[in-house]
Motif scaffolding. Sequence first.
Motif, PDB file in Angstrom:
ATOM      1  N   VAL A  45      24.770  -7.106 -13.728  1.00  0.00           N
ATOM      2  CA  VAL A  45      24.228  -8.190 -14.558  1.00  0.00           C
ATOM      3  C   VAL A  45      22.846  -8.579 -13.978  1.00  0.00           C
ATOM      4  CG1 VAL A  45      24.632 -10.628 -15.176  1.00  0.00           C
ATOM      5  CG2 VAL A  45      26.370  -8.796 -14.950  1.00  0.00           C
ATOM      6  N   ILE A  46      21.798  -8.689 -14.806  1.00  0.00           N
ATOM      7  CA  ILE A  46      20.445  -8.888 -14.582  1.00  0.00           C
ATOM      8  C   ILE A  46      20.493 -10.274 -14.002  1.00  0.00           C
ATOM      9  CG2 ILE A  46      17.902  -8.963 -15.835  1.00  0.00           C
ATOM     10  CD1 ILE A  46      18.782  -6.743 -17.513  1.00  0.00           C
ATOM     11  N   GLY A  94      10.537  -4.319 -13.790  1.00  0.00           N
ATOM     12  CA  GLY A  94      11.271  -4.348 -12.301  1.00  0.00           C
ATOM     13  C   GLY A  94      12.511  -5.317 -12.718  1.00  0.00           C
ATOM     14  N   VAL A  95      13.449  -4.665 -12.190  1.00  0.00           N
ATOM     15  CA  VAL A  95      14.782  -5.470 -12.438  1.00  0.00           C
ATOM     16  C   VAL A  95      15.470  -5.887 -11.114  1.00  0.00           C
ATOM     17  CG1 VAL A  95      17.171  -5.220 -13.627  1.00  0.00           C
ATOM     18  CG2 VAL A  95      15.163  -4.192 -14.760  1.00  0.00           C
ATOM     19  N   ASP A  96      16.004  -7.202 -11.129  1.00  0.00           N
ATOM     20  CA  ASP A  96      16.782  -7.512 -10.244  1.00  0.00           C
ATOM     21  C   ASP A  96      18.291  -7.707 -10.708  1.00  0.00           C
ATOM     22  OD1 ASP A  96      14.693  -7.652  -8.668  1.00  0.00           O
ATOM     23  OD2 ASP A  96      14.491  -9.755  -8.631  1.00  0.00           O
ATOM     24  N   ALA A  97      19.320  -7.094 -10.078  1.00  0.00           N
ATOM     25  CA  ALA A  97      20.659  -7.271 -10.609  1.00  0.00           C
ATOM     26  C   ALA A  97      21.697  -7.537  -9.512  1.00  0.00           C
ATOM     27  CB  ALA A  97      20.759  -6.279 -11.621  1.00  0.00           C
ATOM     28  N   THR A  98      22.897  -7.874  -9.957  1.00  0.00           N
ATOM     29  CA  THR A  98      24.075  -8.118  -9.028  1.00  0.00           C
ATOM     30  C   THR A  98      25.307  -7.647  -9.589  1.00  0.00           C
ATOM     31  OG1 THR A  98      25.055  -9.375  -7.490  1.00  0.00           O
ATOM     32  CG2 THR A  98      24.468 -10.208  -9.561  1.00  0.00           C
ATOM     33  N   ALA A  99      26.036  -6.939  -8.763  1.00  0.00           N
ATOM     34  CA  ALA A  99      27.393  -6.462  -9.237  1.00  0.00           C
ATOM     35  C   ALA A  99      28.334  -6.454  -8.257  1.00  0.00           C
ATOM     36  CB  ALA A  99      27.271  -5.251  -9.852  1.00  0.00           C
ATOM     37  N   THR A 105      20.513  -5.461  -6.330  1.00  0.00           N
ATOM     38  CA  THR A 105      19.776  -4.345  -6.553  1.00  0.00           C
ATOM     39  C   THR A 105      18.301  -4.926  -7.118  1.00  0.00           C
ATOM     40  OG1 THR A 105      21.587  -2.941  -7.488  1.00  0.00           O
ATOM     41  CG2 THR A 105      19.555  -2.204  -7.663  1.00  0.00           C
ATOM     42  N   ASN A 106      17.504  -4.834  -6.314  1.00  0.00           N
ATOM     43  CA  ASN A 106      16.282  -5.364  -6.505  1.00  0.00           C
ATOM     44  C   ASN A 106      15.076  -4.700  -6.737  1.00  0.00           C
ATOM     45  OD1 ASN A 106      17.060  -8.067  -6.055  1.00  0.00           O
ATOM     46  ND2 ASN A 106      17.359  -7.767  -3.731  1.00  0.00           N
ATOM     47  N   GLY A 107      14.197  -5.116  -7.830  1.00  0.00           N
ATOM     48  CA  GLY A 107      13.088  -4.326  -8.111  1.00  0.00           C
ATOM     49  C   GLY A 107      13.195  -2.961  -8.462  1.00  0.00           C
ATOM     50  N   ARG A 108      14.454  -2.692  -9.311  1.00  0.00           N
ATOM     51  CA  ARG A 108      14.472  -1.221  -9.628  1.00  0.00           C
ATOM     52  C   ARG A 108      13.861  -1.112 -11.085  1.00  0.00           C
ATOM     53  NH1 ARG A 108      15.664   1.726  -5.407  1.00  0.00           N
ATOM     54  NH2 ARG A 108      17.268   0.440  -4.153  1.00  0.00           N
ATOM     55  N   GLN A 109      13.392  -0.082 -11.201  1.00  0.00           N
ATOM     56  CA  GLN A 109      12.634   0.451 -12.656  1.00  0.00           C
ATOM     57  C   GLN A 109      13.534   0.406 -13.794  1.00  0.00           C
ATOM     58  OE1 GLN A 109      10.011   3.547 -12.685  1.00  0.00           O
ATOM     59  NE2 GLN A 109       9.574   3.336 -14.820  1.00  0.00           N
ATOM     60  N   GLY A 119      21.319 -12.495 -17.193  1.00  0.00           N
ATOM     61  CA  GLY A 119      22.544 -12.591 -17.982  1.00  0.00           C
ATOM     62  C   GLY A 119      22.974 -11.320 -18.647  1.00  0.00           C
ATOM     63  N   SER A 120      21.900 -10.417 -19.089  1.00  0.00           N
ATOM     64  CA  SER A 120      22.200  -9.601 -19.734  1.00  0.00           C
ATOM     65  C   SER A 120      22.709  -8.235 -18.981  1.00  0.00           C
ATOM     66  CB  SER A 120      20.576  -8.723 -20.256  1.00  0.00           C
ATOM     67  OG  SER A 120      20.159  -9.729 -21.151  1.00  0.00           O
ATOM     68  N   LYS A 121      23.367  -7.340 -19.394  1.00  0.00           N
ATOM     69  CA  LYS A 121      23.991  -6.354 -18.640  1.00  0.00           C
ATOM     70  C   LYS A 121      22.981  -5.061 -18.455  1.00  0.00           C
ATOM     71  CE  LYS A 121      28.536  -7.482 -20.324  1.00  0.00           C
ATOM     72  NZ  LYS A 121      29.756  -6.888 -21.256  1.00  0.00           N
TER      73      LYS A 121
END
Length: 157
Positions: A8-9, A21-26, A31-35, A49-51
């Motif tokens: 989840v972003i 750059g995407v930060d997300a958690t699951a 997961t930080n700063g991924r393209q 909140g987007s998946k």
Amino acid sequence: MIKAFSSVITKCKDIANKFRGVDATANGVETNGRQLVQQWGFISVPTPGSKVIFIQIDNAVYGIASDSSDRPSVEEGETALYTSKDHFIILHKDGTISIKANGGIDVDGDIRVSGKITATGNVESDGDVKDSVGALSRLRQNYNSHTHVGNLGAPTA
């Protein structure tokens, strides 16, 4: 080795107009700063909140798809471009296109239509309105300068 996982972003930002750059958690894993890799010709910055689906190839991790629950409904065979369920363009399978833009639509350039235009509201123009016979302003000039001689011999408007 290739792995895929969903997340989840928490934050997504445009970095130097080059990539998202995407930060997300699951499951408590961040997961930080991924393209976020996107299709050619398409760019978006997903909201928190987007998946997102990530793939991991060896030590590299890329976001490959994102999704949101705040989207318009489409049927099988249809495509939508949207920012939310209240702002969208839907290409329907019957060949029609639906556009919902509460703030209006701005077009920079000429528009050519080879069909009928139907409006349910007022049609306004800052310029002249023309058809195959002439301009509406010319019709108005002729009407405004037109007079009749009344019953008492004086001109009437």
